[in-house]
Design a protein around this motif. Structure first.
Motif, short mmCIF file in Angstrom:
data_model
loop_
_atom_site.label_atom_id
_atom_site.label_comp_id
_atom_site.label_asym_id
_atom_site.label_seq_id
_atom_site.Cartn_x
_atom_site.Cartn_y
_atom_site.Cartn_z
N ALA A 50 -6.93 22.93 70.31
CA ALA A 50 -8.15 22.61 71.05
C ALA A 50 -9.38 22.78 70.16
CB ALA A 50 -8.25 23.50 72.28
N ALA A 51 -9.40 23.87 69.37
CA ALA A 51 -10.54 24.12 68.49
C ALA A 51 -10.67 23.03 67.44
CB ALA A 51 -10.40 25.49 67.82
N MET A 52 -9.58 22.39 67.07
CA MET A 52 -9.60 21.35 66.05
C MET A 52 -9.69 19.95 66.67
SD MET A 52 -9.58 23.14 63.28
CE MET A 52 -10.20 24.66 64.01
N GLY A 53 -9.90 19.88 67.97
CA GLY A 53 -10.09 18.57 68.62
C GLY A 53 -8.82 17.77 68.79
N CYS A 54 -7.66 18.46 68.85
CA CYS A 54 -6.38 17.75 68.97
C CYS A 54 -5.64 18.25 70.22
CB CYS A 54 -5.51 18.00 67.74
SG CYS A 54 -6.23 17.33 66.23
N ARG A 55 -4.72 17.44 70.73
CA ARG A 55 -4.00 17.80 71.95
C ARG A 55 -2.83 18.74 71.69
NH1 ARG A 55 -2.03 13.03 74.81
NH2 ARG A 55 -1.38 14.63 76.27
N HIS A 56 -2.20 18.61 70.52
CA HIS A 56 -1.02 19.43 70.25
C HIS A 56 -1.14 20.18 68.94
CE1 HIS A 56 1.09 17.12 73.35
NE2 HIS A 56 0.60 16.02 72.78
N GLY A 57 -0.57 21.38 68.91
CA GLY A 57 -0.44 22.12 67.66
C GLY A 57 1.01 22.55 67.55
N ILE A 58 1.59 22.38 66.37
CA ILE A 58 2.99 22.75 66.15
C ILE A 58 3.00 23.76 65.01
CG2 ILE A 58 5.29 21.93 65.50
CD1 ILE A 58 2.76 19.52 67.02
N GLY A 59 3.26 25.01 65.33
CA GLY A 59 3.22 26.08 64.34
C GLY A 59 4.44 26.01 63.43
N VAL A 60 4.20 26.13 62.14
CA VAL A 60 5.29 26.05 61.16
C VAL A 60 5.14 27.18 60.14
CG1 VAL A 60 5.56 23.56 61.51
CG2 VAL A 60 4.05 24.39 59.70
N GLY A 61 6.05 27.20 59.17
CA GLY A 61 6.12 28.32 58.25
C GLY A 61 4.95 28.47 57.28
N ASN A 62 4.38 27.36 56.85
CA ASN A 62 3.27 27.40 55.89
C ASN A 62 2.65 26.01 55.81
OD1 ASN A 62 4.74 25.84 53.73
ND2 ASN A 62 6.09 27.61 53.88
N GLY A 63 1.58 25.89 55.03
CA GLY A 63 0.86 24.62 54.95
C GLY A 63 1.62 23.53 54.20
N THR A 64 2.48 23.93 53.28
CA THR A 64 3.30 22.95 52.56
C THR A 64 4.32 22.34 53.51
OG1 THR A 64 3.04 24.34 50.60
CG2 THR A 64 4.69 22.60 50.47
N ASP A 65 4.99 23.21 54.27
CA ASP A 65 5.94 22.71 55.28
C ASP A 65 5.24 21.82 56.30
OD1 ASP A 65 8.01 24.08 54.13
OD2 ASP A 65 8.27 25.53 55.76
N ALA A 66 4.01 22.14 56.64
CA ALA A 66 3.28 21.32 57.61
C ALA A 66 3.19 19.88 57.10
CB ALA A 66 1.89 21.90 57.87
N LEU A 67 2.89 19.73 55.80
CA LEU A 67 2.83 18.39 55.21
C LEU A 67 4.20 17.73 55.18
CD1 LEU A 67 0.36 19.04 52.25
CD2 LEU A 67 0.13 17.20 53.93
N VAL A 68 5.22 18.51 54.80
CA VAL A 68 6.58 17.97 54.74
C VAL A 68 6.99 17.45 56.12
CG1 VAL A 68 9.01 18.69 54.54
CG2 VAL A 68 7.35 19.35 52.77
N LEU A 69 6.75 18.24 57.15
CA LEU A 69 7.18 17.84 58.49
C LEU A 69 6.36 16.68 59.02
CD1 LEU A 69 7.98 21.37 59.93
CD2 LEU A 69 9.58 19.63 59.15
#
Ligand SMILES: *Cc1c(COP(=O)(O)O)cnc(C)c1O
Length: 379
Positions: A50-69
């Motif tokens: 919500a703070a970033m103006g998006c409907r969904h947030g998917i928590g992952v292990g780190n920022g690199t994994d976030a890009l991979v996923l």
């Protein structure tokens, strides 16, 4: 009297600033008995998205994994190219290779240190020979300042190539009043301890407003499970946000706006007091809210300035000393823009990150200013 060593960054100071609340959050999780993907993660995902103006947030292990996923959620892998920049944390490029895709490294606009829209326009109009099709564009909002999202989003739409924003350094940044992270089909965040929103360990998040992508990301982060636990609909990975980090991040998220405002206030002082020296301050573009993950000064005498500051007990860093395409792991084997990477290579030799973190005191900012003024001639 020798003054204390001033670090360039100080994640411990951020912990101490909210120690009682963080300790209470940790105790709550320990007592709760659920340690991975529980109520704290779920609450943090919706609060952060919500703070970033998006409907969904998917928590992952780190920022690199976030890009991979994020890349995997779009089906990007071998036989696809991904356009990004060479002036970034190596993680951005490593993630593209982790999914088996080919990075295509573009130059930066030297004023903002972010992806040059002209370089992107050129490779979209005339893709380099022998490169697979460009299947995604990954700009990096480096140092806390958004890339030119108007120009990049227009190109992405025109060529129908999805935009994924690497927001690892830009929690709370805005472009024309809109949160960075809300322009692309997905955005990726890191909660590495020194980031603007930092955990006390690793953490990351993908944000999106697309329901189908959100469902795909939730499956991918946990072995491809969808409807049924222990039954993989497709091959996924294990990359989850743990409850301790989520609870800590909820405490720190409440303070993100104030922390960013303090970073901007420190940057304003640096700007005002260092004006007129033979060193270039960060560009302030009225369309972009720069949240100063780093305050980066640019000087032809960078190495001498760094030594002088070290002698005065002031820590600095270089983000980044070697552009990705020139690092040993990538040298000679990675695709670069036909128009070259001149601005990237020039920046690497001249950038210097000064101390920047919200707990930096006014007297400490004065110390940095005095030391820089003593070391750099007037321009
Ligand atoms: C920190 C960072 C990452 C990676 O995040 P991790 O959590 O360290 O994996 C990716 N991109 C950029 C631009 C970063 O600064």
């Amino acid at each position: 009297m020798a003054s204390r060593e001033l670090p360039q960054n100080d994640p411990r100071a951020a912990y101490l600033a909210q120690r009682a609340e963080i300790d209470a959050a940790i105790a709550r999780v320990l007592e709760g008995g659920r340690y991975i993907l529980g109520s704290e993660s779920a609450a943090f995902e919706s609060e952060f998205a919500a703070a970033m103006g998006c409907r969904h947030g998917i928590g992952v292990g780190n920022g690199t994994d976030a890009l991979v996923l994020a890349l995997r959620a779009l089906g990007i892998g071998p036989g696809k190219a991904v356009a990004t920049v060479a002036h970034t944390a190596v993680a951005t490029v490593a993630a593209i290779e982790m999914v088996g895709a080919e990075p295509l490294l573009l130059d930066i606009d030297p004023a903002s240190y972010t992806m040059d829209p002209a370089a992107l326009a050129q490779v979209l109009a005339a893709p380099p020979a022998r490169l697979p099709p460009i299947a995604a564009i990954v700009p990096v909002h480096l140092y806390g300042q958004p890339a030119d999202l108007a120009a990049l989003a227009a190109l992405a739409a025109r060529y129908r190539v999805p935009l994924i924003e690497d927001c690892a350094q830009a929690h709370g940044a805005r472009f024309e009043g809109r949160p960075a992270g809300s322009f692309g089909v997905m955005a990726t965040f890191s909660f590495y301890p020194t980031k603007n929103l930092g955990a006390l360990g690793d953490g990351g998040m993908v944000t999106t407003s697309d329901d189908a992508l959100a469902a795909e990301l939730r499956a991918l982060r946990e072995y491809g499970w969808r409807e049924r636990r222990y039954v993989s609909e497709r091959a996924g990975v294990n990359s989850r946000l743990d409850e301790l980090q989520a609870a800590i991040l909820r405490v720190k998220l409440a303070r993100l706006e104030a922390d960013n405002a303090r970073r901007i206030a420190i940057a304003d002082r640096y700007d005002a007091e260092l004006a007129g020296l033979a060193a270039t301050a960060p560009r302030r573009d009225p369309r972009r809210r720069h949240v100063f993950h780093q305050y980066v000064l640019r000087s032809a005498g960078r190495d001498a300035l760094r030594s002088a500051l070290a002698a005065a007990g002031i820590g600095t860093n270089i983000h980044y000393p070697v552009p990705v395409h020139l690092q040993p792991a990538y040298l000679g084997r990675i695709a670069t823009a036909p128009s070259g990477l001149a601005a990237t290579e020039a920046a690497a030799g001249e950038v210097l990150s000064l101390p920047m973190y919200p707990q930096l005191g006014d007297d400490e900012v004065d110390r940095v200013i005095a030391a820089v003024r003593a070391a750099v001639p007037r321009g």
